[in-house]
Design an enzyme around this catalytic site. Sequence first.
Site, PDB file in Angstrom:
ATOM      1  N   ASN A 257      46.294  41.792  33.566  1.00 56.35           N
ATOM      2  CA  ASN A 257      46.017  42.798  34.603  1.00 56.35           C
ATOM      3  C   ASN A 257      47.275  43.164  35.375  1.00 56.35           C
ATOM      4  O   ASN A 257      47.540  44.344  35.654  1.00 56.35           O
ATOM      5  CB  ASN A 257      44.955  42.262  35.568  1.00 56.35           C
ATOM      6  CG  ASN A 257      43.540  42.621  35.135  1.00 56.35           C
ATOM      7  OD1 ASN A 257      43.340  43.574  34.390  1.00 56.35           O
ATOM      8  ND2 ASN A 257      42.571  41.861  35.606  1.00 56.35           N
ATOM      9  N   GLU A 292      36.712  37.150  33.335  1.00 56.89           N
ATOM     10  CA  GLU A 292      37.128  37.077  31.935  1.00 56.89           C
ATOM     11  C   GLU A 292      36.401  35.971  31.178  1.00 56.89           C
ATOM     12  O   GLU A 292      36.785  35.611  30.060  1.00 56.89           O
ATOM     13  CB  GLU A 292      38.651  36.857  31.842  1.00 56.89           C
ATOM     14  CG  GLU A 292      39.140  35.517  32.337  1.00 56.89           C
ATOM     15  CD  GLU A 292      39.438  35.491  33.828  1.00 56.89           C
ATOM     16  OE1 GLU A 292      40.232  34.632  34.250  1.00 56.89           O
ATOM     17  OE2 GLU A 292      38.891  36.338  34.572  1.00 56.89           O
TER      18      GLU A 292
END
Length: 371
Positions: A257, A292
């Site tokens: 990210n 995640e």
Amino acid sequence: MRRIAPGSPLAKLALGPPGHQRVRVSQALLALAAYALLALVQHAEVLLGLLDMRQSNWLTAFNLAGALGFYLSIRSGLSRRLSKDPSLTLIQGGFALCAITWCYAITGPARGAVLSLLVLVILFGMFTLSRRQARALAVAGLLMLGVVMIWRAATEPLRYEPRVEMIHFLFAVIVTVASTKFSIRLGRLRLRLSTQKQELERALELNRHLATCDALTGLPNRRAIAALLAREEPLGHTGSESTALAILDIDWFTRINDTFGRHTGDQVLRRFADLARIEQRAADVLARWGGEEFLLLMPNTRREHAHAALDRMRVRVAEGGFEGLGDGLAVSFSVGITECVPGEPYATALERADQALDHAKNAGRNRIQWA
């Protein structure tokens, strides 16, 4: 009179199985009953000397034979093969207008009462006929009655006095037009309510989907898998083999990210879910657990089979083409997995799998760690 129970053998024989078809058959039976009552009234007129017996019998035979034919056609399912409208509403309406016109032509002094039957014909089709069909049926009825009135007034002016026939026709116009307008408005209201009901059902289905499905990956969400685990609790043996419970965690996802951006991170999650689904077996349940992390429930699975399935999943993800999402981007994942002990709550198995996942991360990631 004793009412027939809807689930009784007699009801099943006469009406068929429950559903839309039973409603159609019930309406056909109701029409048949109405014709039978009309036959009784005609017989009373015969006894009172108001109606010729031979003419009454012919009309009764016509009415009952037609109504019985409609009932049998709808009950047998033949009407569904003959018409787009399984209820044969327009055809039944035309038949009823013929019966009313015939009845008016032979009834004599009591014929004015026959005009009230026009209302039944219009209302019978108000939930099925379109506006165009309802208006066409009304116009056809008025034309048929008008022709009969002119014919009878011309051939038997003493019995069918022209001025009376004119009043009757005006009365028929008022009744028919008012009934048709009322029928069309009710039909519109029913259509509007039906549309609103369908929209509400779609909205509820969407809400149910959103409540149990992860919008990003399309997988079941935490709520859905938690509810499934709660239903299956206590976990353990679901067949000849045990149940395996695994937590999958994408390695270094925060770094992905930060390096490539959250949009790329979302694409990674979607592609990971798609790739994992390819190797997911039919009985397995894969869900997004949060962030995640993904949860994989593998019922009735030996330890070596569960390990092999996860290995195939690791290879599939490693070859998943993530470099197309970002220069140099490679994705792997770590797994913490446990065999569920028969009778234990799922929270206990999840805690073991989570601890095993921590060991996998501490050992270098990109590996499968059994509890």
